[in-house]
Motif scaffolding. Structure first.
Motif, short mmCIF file in Angstrom:
data_model
loop_
_atom_site.label_atom_id
_atom_site.label_comp_id
_atom_site.label_asym_id
_atom_site.label_seq_id
_atom_site.Cartn_x
_atom_site.Cartn_y
_atom_site.Cartn_z
N LEU A 1 0.98 -1.18 0.12
CA LEU A 1 0.02 0.07 0.09
C LEU A 1 0.96 1.48 -0.11
CD1 LEU A 1 -2.84 -0.74 2.61
CD2 LEU A 1 -2.97 -0.69 0.06
N PHE A 2 1.87 1.21 0.71
CA PHE A 2 2.76 2.33 0.99
C PHE A 2 3.48 2.66 -0.33
CE2 PHE A 2 6.90 4.43 1.96
CZ PHE A 2 6.56 5.41 2.55
N GLU A 3 3.97 1.37 -1.13
CA GLU A 3 4.81 1.67 -2.38
C GLU A 3 3.79 2.05 -3.47
OE1 GLU A 3 8.00 -0.63 -4.97
OE2 GLU A 3 7.52 -1.26 -3.37
N LEU A 4 2.57 1.48 -3.42
CA LEU A 4 1.53 2.17 -4.63
C LEU A 4 1.23 3.45 -4.39
CD1 LEU A 4 -0.87 -1.07 -4.73
CD2 LEU A 4 0.78 -0.32 -6.33
N ARG A 5 1.05 4.10 -3.33
CA ARG A 5 0.64 5.27 -2.97
C ARG A 5 1.91 6.11 -3.60
NH1 ARG A 5 1.76 9.59 0.42
NH2 ARG A 5 3.39 8.22 1.56
N ARG A 6 3.05 5.92 -3.49
CA ARG A 6 4.18 6.69 -3.90
C ARG A 6 4.40 6.19 -5.35
NH1 ARG A 6 8.33 4.41 -2.01
NH2 ARG A 6 9.97 6.30 -2.44
N ARG A 7 4.30 5.16 -5.83
CA ARG A 7 4.56 4.79 -7.26
C ARG A 7 3.64 4.07 -8.25
NH1 ARG A 7 10.35 1.81 -5.45
NH2 ARG A 7 11.48 3.65 -5.10
N TRP A 8 2.13 4.56 -7.91
CA TRP A 8 1.28 3.77 -8.43
C TRP A 8 1.15 3.92 -10.09
CZ3 TRP A 8 -2.81 5.83 -11.02
CH2 TRP A 8 -3.04 7.30 -10.77
N ARG A 9 1.69 5.18 -10.64
CA ARG A 9 2.01 5.18 -11.89
C ARG A 9 2.97 4.74 -12.65
NH1 ARG A 9 0.06 11.79 -12.34
NH2 ARG A 9 -2.21 11.37 -11.88
N ARG A 10 4.06 4.28 -11.74
CA ARG A 10 5.29 3.90 -12.32
C ARG A 10 5.43 2.43 -12.02
NH1 ARG A 10 9.17 8.38 -9.98
NH2 ARG A 10 7.66 7.87 -8.36
N PRO A 11 4.76 1.67 -12.51
CA PRO A 11 4.91 -0.05 -12.40
C PRO A 11 6.36 -0.51 -12.43
CG PRO A 11 2.78 0.36 -13.40
CD PRO A 11 3.70 1.80 -13.62
N SER A 12 6.98 0.11 -13.44
CA SER A 12 8.29 -0.34 -13.94
C SER A 12 9.32 -0.04 -12.75
CB SER A 12 9.02 0.22 -15.01
OG SER A 12 8.91 1.71 -14.79
N MET A 13 8.93 0.72 -11.68
CA MET A 13 9.73 0.97 -10.51
C MET A 13 9.19 0.38 -9.32
SD MET A 13 10.32 5.03 -10.92
CE MET A 13 11.67 5.20 -9.61
N TRP A 14 8.20 -0.46 -9.39
CA TRP A 14 7.91 -1.18 -8.60
C TRP A 14 8.99 -2.62 -7.86
CZ3 TRP A 14 2.28 -2.79 -9.89
CH2 TRP A 14 1.45 -1.59 -9.93
N SER A 15 9.03 -2.59 -6.72
CA SER A 15 9.89 -3.64 -6.23
C SER A 15 9.47 -4.94 -6.57
CB SER A 15 10.08 -3.52 -4.54
OG SER A 15 8.60 -3.95 -4.09
#
Length: 439
Positions: free
Chosen positions: A204-218
């Motif tokens: 949830l925390f990571e999606l809040r910060r990077r939800w528009r950039r899936p390529s940067m997801w862990s």
């Protein structure tokens, strides 16, 4: 000093004992008599471990005081799970600073008290925000559509919102959510709350910060999000296909009602415990699909149970890499360490062992068939809470077995995974290699 991985089971055990004491009070039931100790203990374990299995009707057996206690235990259990799992995961990862990323590694090995407070505050705010939003939606629906008084609608909205976000499955209706099987304004908010609570705080925390950039997801977020979506689609599709014409479940509903019921049937095994159909009437094939969905569960550091989505798909990637003859297991241009894969395998095998042992004990203590007993055992261990209806009729030894499965399934996977990771060490030598015959 107490090992960090030992704090979790001790904390949960303390909450269970306190909950049992409160539910044993005469004020916890409408009548003047005290509830039996086993009933109070079973309910307390189920609430703290956010499971939802019950031996009595939550709506009628417990007084308003007892229901408030159950909701409080659910909240404590869910908050404890998210906080403890997140903190232990960060400790294992070597960092406790959320300002950069919950997943990334750093060189620091220290635990700063300010960081702990930061984690706890963020988890608490996240939980309360989600619960408040879904409570408002449900309250409005109960008030407008079902003509409940404002007080009753508010209480039902808050209770079911807390129960849904924490993946607990307790309901204030004798038939759980069967009466709302085709009501999208009740079913869908509850399903969304289940997914939000079960996906895990780090995601949830990571999606809040990077939800528009899936390529940067862990890698963790990728496995959790894409894996959850895949299981949701497959689970919903299977439930609809297998129950569409079953007159005892979805067969009598309109096409839209069937879709609403099918979505709920695809979400709740992951591991919410609400039931909008009678699971004692589902087909054997649907029962088998639920075995798999319940066993896998939801995301790590969330309120869902099971072996977790990341664990399952990590091992799926191991199989894929082995089939292709690749020496390493790679996901999203990252190599997964051998220690992580061994930990995943250990969690799965221990889970299978616990479920097998619990199933055997219940089979020996009752005359029920393997299919329903296995369903109950997996539901308890994976803290799902779905039942074919046999739980209230089980003898004490079988109910105690389910209590042990709920407790071990709730705190065991967190404890084992964290303890293994914290215990890992590097050898400065390698023994001679030998390859036994496999398969």
């Amino acid at each position: 000093m107490t090992h960090p991985a030992r704090i979790v089971p001790l904390a949960f055990l303390s909450a269970i004992i306190i909950g049992t004491g409160l539910l044993s009070l005469p004020i916890s039931t409408p009548g003047p008599t005290r509830p039996p100790l086993l009933t109070a203990a079973f309910t307390s374990v189920s609430a703290v471990c956010v499971t939802g299995l019950t031996t009595v009707d939550t709506a009628t057996y417990w007084s308003p005081f007892g229901q408030v206690v159950i909701m409080a235990l659910i909240q404590i259990g869910g908050f404890g799970i998210m906080t403890a799992a997140t903190l232990l995961g960060l400790l294992v990862g070597g960092k406790l600073r959320l300002k950069s990323s919950l997943i990334a590694r750093t060189e620091t090995k220290t635990l700063n008290i300010g960081d702990v407070r930061h984690v706890i505050r963020r988890v608490a705010v996240t939980m309360l925000l989600f619960e408040a939003v879904f409570a408002l939606i449900l309250t409005a629906r109960f008030r407008i559509r079902y003509d409940d008084s404002l007080g009753e609608a508010s209480w039902h909205g808050v209770f079911h919102s807390v129960s849904a976000f924490n993946n607990a499955g307790f309901a204030l209706y004798s038939d759980n959510l069967i009466g709302f099987v085709d009501d999208a304004w009740i079913a869908f908010p509850i399903c969304i709350a289940i997914i939000a609570g079960g996906i895990g705080f780090p995601v949830l925390f990571e999606l809040r910060r990077r939800w528009r950039r899936p390529s940067m997801w862990s890698v963790h977020t990728r496995l959790t999000v894409y894996g959850s979506l895949l299981l949701l689609v497959l689970g919903t599709g299977a439930f609809l296909a297998l129950e569409w014409s079953n007159a005892r479940t979805l067969g009598s509903l309109s096409p839209w009602g069937k879709i609403v019921g099918g979505v709920t049937g695809g979400v709740v095994p992951r591991t919410a415990g609400f039931n909008s159909v009678d699971y004692g009437q589902i087909t054997p094939e649907t029962l088998a699909v639920n075995y798999v969905l319940m066993f896998i569960g939801g995301g790590s550091a969330g309120t869902a149970g099971g072996i977790k989505v990341t664990t399952f798909f990590l091992l799926a990637y191991v199989i894929w890499s082995e089939v292709r003859g690749e020496p390493d297991t790679n996901i999203a241009h990252r190599r997964i360490s051998g220690s992580t894969l061994r930990q995943a395998l250990t969690v799965v095998l221990l889970a299978i062992g616990a479920i097998a042992a619990g199933t055997m004990v219940i089979l020996l203590a009752t005359s029920y068939t393997l299919d329903v007993v296995l369903f109950e055992a997996i539901s308890a261990f994976a803290t799902v809470g779905l039942s074919t209806g046999i739980t209230p009729d089980l003898p004490p030894i079988a109910q105690l077995t389910l209590m042990a499965l709920m407790y071990v399934g709730r705190v065991g996977t967190i404890t084992v995974a964290s303890a293994l990771a914290l215990k890992s060490r590097h050898r400065h030598f390698h023994l001679p290699e030998e390859r036994p015959v496999v398969g």
